[in-house]
Design a protein around this motif. Sequence first.
Motif, short mmCIF file in Angstrom:
data_model
loop_
_atom_site.label_atom_id
_atom_site.label_comp_id
_atom_site.label_asym_id
_atom_site.label_seq_id
_atom_site.Cartn_x
_atom_site.Cartn_y
_atom_site.Cartn_z
N PRO A 1 -3.55 2.42 -3.40
CA PRO A 1 -4.20 3.17 -2.32
C PRO A 1 -4.12 2.43 -0.99
O PRO A 1 -3.94 1.20 -0.95
CB PRO A 1 -5.64 3.29 -2.81
N PHE A 2 -4.29 3.18 0.09
CA PHE A 2 -4.36 2.57 1.42
C PHE A 2 -5.78 2.06 1.66
O PHE A 2 -6.76 2.63 1.18
CB PHE A 2 -3.98 3.59 2.50
N LYS A 3 -5.87 1.00 2.42
CA LYS A 3 -7.15 0.34 2.67
C LYS A 3 -8.03 1.18 3.60
O LYS A 3 -7.55 1.71 4.60
CB LYS A 3 -6.91 -1.04 3.28
N GLU B 1 0.85 -1.19 0.00
CA GLU B 1 0.00 0.00 0.00
C GLU B 1 0.88 1.25 0.00
O GLU B 1 1.90 1.31 0.70
CB GLU B 1 -0.90 0.01 1.23
N GLY B 2 0.50 2.23 -0.80
CA GLY B 2 1.25 3.48 -0.87
C GLY B 2 2.36 3.47 -1.91
O GLY B 2 2.94 4.53 -2.19
N ASP B 3 2.69 2.31 -2.49
CA ASP B 3 3.75 2.25 -3.51
C ASP B 3 3.30 2.94 -4.80
O ASP B 3 2.15 2.82 -5.23
CB ASP B 3 4.11 0.80 -3.83
N VAL C 1 -9.86 2.36 -4.46
CA VAL C 1 -9.32 2.30 -5.82
C VAL C 1 -8.54 3.58 -6.13
O VAL C 1 -8.81 4.64 -5.55
CB VAL C 1 -10.43 2.08 -6.87
N SER C 2 -7.60 3.46 -7.04
CA SER C 2 -6.81 4.62 -7.45
C SER C 2 -7.65 5.54 -8.33
O SER C 2 -8.69 5.15 -8.87
CB SER C 2 -5.57 4.15 -8.21
#
Length: 330
Positions: free
Chosen positions: A128-130, A106-108, A261-262
């Motif tokens: 995205p972060f959960k 997450e965050g990559d 979602v992004s």
Amino acid sequence: MQGYKYLHILLAMLLASFFTSCFHEVDLSDYRDDDGKNLLTINSLVCPDSLVAVAATRTYFFSDTHNERNYVKGLEICLMVNNQERETLAYDTYRNLYVSATKVNEGDTLRIITFFDNKEVSATDVVPFKAVLSGITVERRGPIAIYSNYDFVFTYRLTFTDNPYEDNYYFLQWDEVDRGKDVAMGERDFTRELVFQKLADQIHGTLPGWTPYSPYGLPFSDRGINGEKHTLILEEIVQAANGNPVWKKSQMKRRFKLFSVSKPYYDYLVSVLVNQTNDKGIQGGMIDLGMADPVKVYSNISGGIGIMGCYTTSETELDVFKITGPFPEK
């Protein structure tokens, strides 16, 4: 009477001329071009729970017979994570996918790069972060008359907290858990919930008659709820007419999935909604008649076409009957 007869003939001739002028033969082969033939299609949906997988295919002309995908093999697809080169994806001949050896977090920030027809093709997205579902309740109303005289409405309330420091995007879906044992999934009703009303406002610029409906799930953004602890209000309409097998079911389990979602993935999902022509109501018919503005399906592939999207998932289950009890005896 003689003049009246000639008037009928004249009107018939004018109508025939009008309807004939509505049709024009077009040679679609005139629209073929080399740019379209040599356009690489890249599709990749990435989540932290699995390896990065990329599908690379060739485009095809829409009027051609198209029985299967035309996979592009032999590419060197480089995966970069947080601006650092991670690896070259390996081709899986069984699945026809380019696959990574490692997972992402997450965050990559992810970037894939390749070359096709001497041209760079690339895409960038962020995992995205959960957003965690922290609570769920259910209520039942009925029997009431909706489609029959013995229907029931289940109202679900799902709580989650939106990240206040950025724009966030989501997709919500729910379904039965054990097909056959559970009460079959009824009709999902998204119309009472604020975030889907905001989605409708966004889509109304293109499709004025659109209402929040889907037999699967819908995307939404944090417009109107930014940074808040928000409770989604959803409804499910279950038809339970006399003699319906639903009365014999002993469980009604539901699994709810909230996808974070992004932004590119959200834009893609919304563009797909806008381009649906089989939808109920006026908007589908308007597109079919050519009376609505055409909208291009969103793509974030530079030098090609397709979508690279990222998502994370939070899910929870609920046995409805343990809270509401089984359907009441008639």
